[in-house]
Design an enzyme around this catalytic site. Structure first.
Site, PDB file in Angstrom:
ATOM      1  CG  ASP A 385       1.072  -4.203  -2.499  1.00  0.00           C
ATOM      2  OD1 ASP A 385       1.658  -5.109  -2.478  1.00  0.00           O
ATOM      3  OD2 ASP A 385       1.793  -3.219  -1.574  1.00  0.00           O
ATOM      4  CG  ASP A 388      -0.629 -11.157  -2.126  1.00  0.00           C
ATOM      5  OD1 ASP A 388      -0.517 -11.007  -0.900  1.00  0.00           O
ATOM      6  OD2 ASP A 388      -0.012 -10.568  -2.953  1.00  0.00           O
ATOM      7  CG  ASP A 437       6.614  -6.790  -0.645  1.00  0.00           C
ATOM      8  OD1 ASP A 437       6.526  -6.409  -1.654  1.00  0.00           O
ATOM      9  OD2 ASP A 437       5.693  -6.717   0.390  1.00  0.00           O
TER      10      ASP A 437
END
Length: 777
Positions: A385, A388, A437
């Site tokens: 997670d 990026d 998300d």
């Protein structure tokens, strides 16, 4: 006489310049050296359909987009000269090089022009390629989690190929259903697409190598796999359902798994968020949180989950806490990512910083003894997670490379991961991607269709999303049910939510629970079908989901569709994504289509109108393409709960021959890489009232539990069935046929109409022939 002979000799020599030379088998037959203003360009045919153009002396490869381990055999070619042009031909393309114009023209074998490359500025790293006006263009990238517009699939104008923000998928690859693709060894790469041109350049460095590909979409992606590398197969359990949750402990996790089992809602994987880690403590990024998971470190929790047929996977972050043992070590060794600055973590509130996964020494250091112990005690997959956030295209790629290389160094168990963006080359490291998300709600759910299909257009074949939506508010029951139905027809089938939210089916009431559970069970019945395409994603570069332009490249009506897609070769799905919808209009592609649930048949190339259940949300617009061969198995609580000894195979014969590859292996290890697998091709064709069904000889060293196929062949009532020319015994009922020890056949009716059931032994080559009532004496 002598003058005449000299003249004839001269004419023969001139003629020879326009006639193809004999095939050359030396190492340089498939290569040419192109002299350009400012230097030389090396041209090489890597395969009959792939051309590499590289500035002389260029380091290869320049970026992780290209698989440094890729190897290519010499290609059989012919060479000739026609006037000013030098010509190179393979079985799949023709190349014409005109040195006076600095132009390379690429044609298909029939002489149809595909691309014309102006190489005048190639030495400077700028490339221009021309194509027929209006050729549809795909690839390069999609949308991230927060892009407002829904978007579509066609690409035009100025585009940048980048891994991008969360949920984005990118590749320096543009391709067309007109029959070609262009790949740049660049990161990132900029494309300028007009009605007739493709321009390529890069900001960070000159683009010194490009690849030209020829073929239909499936051939282009098979070639892309050869250049950029194969995706290793996910474990078989990953074909099932995953529940991810943030805000959980050991007691609740076991309770939730037990509830799934009691309700017989299939599930194979529970993914833990921050909760599983000792986040913020020394080595806390890599080890169990003993407050929440007291039985994690000693393996007792793993034993309990193993007994329930459940896998555990856990979140990983690219950052570590600065004021810890490992943080101080990262400082001393210079392991921090330059683009990352020290800042308080939003969860621990302690200072953290990202490490630089592009450095090999960081990758070796990160998969440490603490993380190895967590793997050995049950964290068998990786949810990576937030890598990026750095803006570095290769940060996520190399983060998962760290875990892939680390796990493979200590175990033969297959690697599984999901990551929040994608750049081509990532697939080599058992790399899945999810769309970030995202919000809950119908609009967000509908927008995931484009994000998924655009991912396949750049080679990201393991795609998933946070089913139900990640962010508040909690989805309404109808939204949840429809989202599960959507997710059942994606490669990575999972749910997740923000801190404290739940995404179990029973949370949303009995109507939503029933609709969601039935969709999950349908998914599990199709595991043999899905797993075959997992093999093909590895072997051939295209997985279970195919955008419609992959399958119908010459049909303009399919060029930019996001409302429907193919699930494998034979199922078309168009999930309901509108709240309260009672009527759905669906354009069917060419062919004959049968509704999976009610058996109604439709001719393609037209729009149909479907009634939608807006009360119980029980329907999924799902259609079988005529010619289909679809294996199914009994629904289990988890993959591998019981050995599969028999497969039910739904067969819908067509006038054109069709086939399906039944694939099996141990589902857990990389033994398939050494040939330990089972692969058997099934094929069918209808000819003048006779149905011919064939099973090829099985290949591979694996011996599955599979003993027989029960074919459900959907044709008018059969009058006789033979196997290898010998009549097959008919029995009274399908129940008798299933219970019988040997082969046989019977007739019945199902939702599709008349059906002939034929039971045959699996694994052996056989010819089955069905005569129907349509046969005339």
């Amino acid at each position: 006489m002598r003058a005449r002979l000299l003249a004839l000799a001269l004419l023969s020599a001139m003629a020879a310049t326009t006639v193809a030379m004999a095939v050359r088998n030396d190492a340089s037959a498939d290569r040419m050296e192109l002299t350009l203003p400012g230097g030389k360009l090396e041209l090489r045919l890597l395969t009959p359909g792939v051309v590499q153009l590289r500035v002389d002396g260029t380091r290869e490869p320049a970026t992780p987009v290209i698989d440094a381990q890729a190897s290519f055999d010499p290609v059989e070619v012919t060479r000739e000269t026609q006037g000013d042009e030098q010509i190179l031909r393979s079985a799949q393309l023709v190349l014409r090089w005109n040195p006076h114009r600095n132009e390379l023209r690429m044609e298909d074998p029939a002489g149809h022009a595909l691309l014309s490359a102006d190489l005048s500025h190639a030495m400077d790293g700028r490339w221009t390629l021309r194509h027929a006006k209006g050729d549809p263009q795909y690839g390069i990238g999609g949308l991230n989690a927060f892009d407002a517009e829904a978007g579509h699939l066609l690409r035009q104008g100025k585009q940048i190929a980048t891994a991008g923000a969360q949920g984005h998928t990118g590749a320096p690859f543009v391709w067309s259903t007109a029959g070609y693709g262009v790949l740049a060894d660049a990161e990132p790469a900029r494309f300028d697409l007009s009605a007739t041109d493709i321009g390529i350049r890069a900001d960070k460095q000159a683009v010194h190598t490009i690849y030209l590909l020829v073929g239909a979409p499936d051939a282009l992606f098979a070639q892309l796999r050869q250049i950029s590398g194969a995706a290793p197969m996910f474990p078989k359990w990953a074909m099932g359902f995953t529940n991810s949750q943030w805000g959980i402990d050991q007691k609740e996790a076991l309770s939730l798994v037990d509830t799934y089992r009691a309700k017989h809602i299939p599930i194979d994987n529970f993914t833990f968020d921050f909760d599983w880690k000792a986040w913020g403590e020394d080595m806390g990024e890599f080890r169990w949180n003993t407050d929440k998971f007291p039985d994690g470190p000693d393996g007792k929790l793993k034993q309990q989950m193993d007994q329930r047929g459940m896998h555990m996977t856990g979140i990983m972050k690219p950052r570590i806490h600065v004021d810890t043992v490992e943080g101080r070590e990262a400082t001393a060794r210079g392991y921090w990512l330059a683009q990352s600055k020290e800042a308080p973590d939003y969860f621990s509130h302690k200072p953290v910083r990202d490490v630089d996964f592009d450095k090999p020494e960081v990758r070796a250091w990160f998969f440490n003894d603490a993380l190895k112990h967590s793997f050995e005690t049950g964290i068998v997959g990786w949810w990576n997670d937030e890598a990026d956030d750095s803006g570095v295209d290769t940060q996520f790629l190399n983060m998962q490379r760290t875990l892939y290389d680390g796990q493979r160094s200590i175990s033969d168990k297959r690697v599984w991961s999901i990551n929040r963006n994608f750049y081509l080359g990532s697939q080599r490291y058992a790399y899945g991607v999810w769309s970030g998300d995202i919000q809950s709600g119908f609009a967000s759910m509908a927008a995931q269709r484009q994000r998924m299909l655009a991912a396949f257009d750049v080679g990201a074949m393991h795609w998933g999303m946070d089913g139900g939506g990640f962010k508040a508010p909690m989805p309404v029951p109808e939204n949840y049910a429809r989202w599960i139905q959507f997710g059942a027809f994606t490669p990575v089938f999972r749910v997740h939510a923000d801190f404290g939210q739940k995404r179990q089916p029973w949370v949303y009431g009995p109507i939503a629970e029933k609709a969601a559970a039935e969709a999950i069970r349908l998914r599990y019945s199709l595991i043999p079908y899905i797993y075959s395409y997992e093999y093909h994603a590895h072997a051939d570069g295209v997985g279970v989901v195919r955008p419609l332009q992959f399958v119908y490249p010459q049909d303009p009506a399919q060029r930019d569709r996001i409302d429907a897609w193919m699930f494998g070769d034979y199922l078309l799905v168009s999930p309901v994504v509108e709240q309260g919808q009672t009527v759905k209009r669906l354009q069917l592609p060419h062919g004959r289509w049968i509704n999976w649930f009610d058996g109604n048949a439709y001719e393609g190339d037209r729009e149909i109108t479907l009634n939608v259940d807006a009360t119980n949300w029980s329907d999924i617009p799902l259609f079988v393409r005529e010619g289909a061969i679809i294996p199914q198995q009994p629904v289990m609580d988890y993959v591998g709960q019981q050995p599969v000894t028999s497969l039910d195979v739904q067969v819908f014969p067509a006038d054109a021959a069709s086939h399906f590859d039944v694939y099996e292996d141990d589902g857990e290890t990389y033994a398939y890489e050494q040939g330990t697998y089972f692969l058997q091709t099934l094929s069918v064709q209808r000819e003048k009232g006779v149905v011919n069904f064939k099973t090829g000889a099985a290949t591979g060293a694996f011996r599955p539990a599979l003993k027989d196929y029960v074919l459900a062949i959907h044709v008018p009532s059969s009058v006789a069935v033979s196997v290898d020319g010998k009549p097959l015994a008919r029995v009274a009922s399908i129940e008798t046929l299933r219970a019988a020890q040997g082969e046989g056949w019977t007739q019945a009716h199902d939702r599709f109409g008349e059906v002939t059931y034929v039971k045959i032994e699996a694994g052996k080559a056989k010819n089955i022939q069905l005569g129907t009532q349509a046969v005339q004496p």
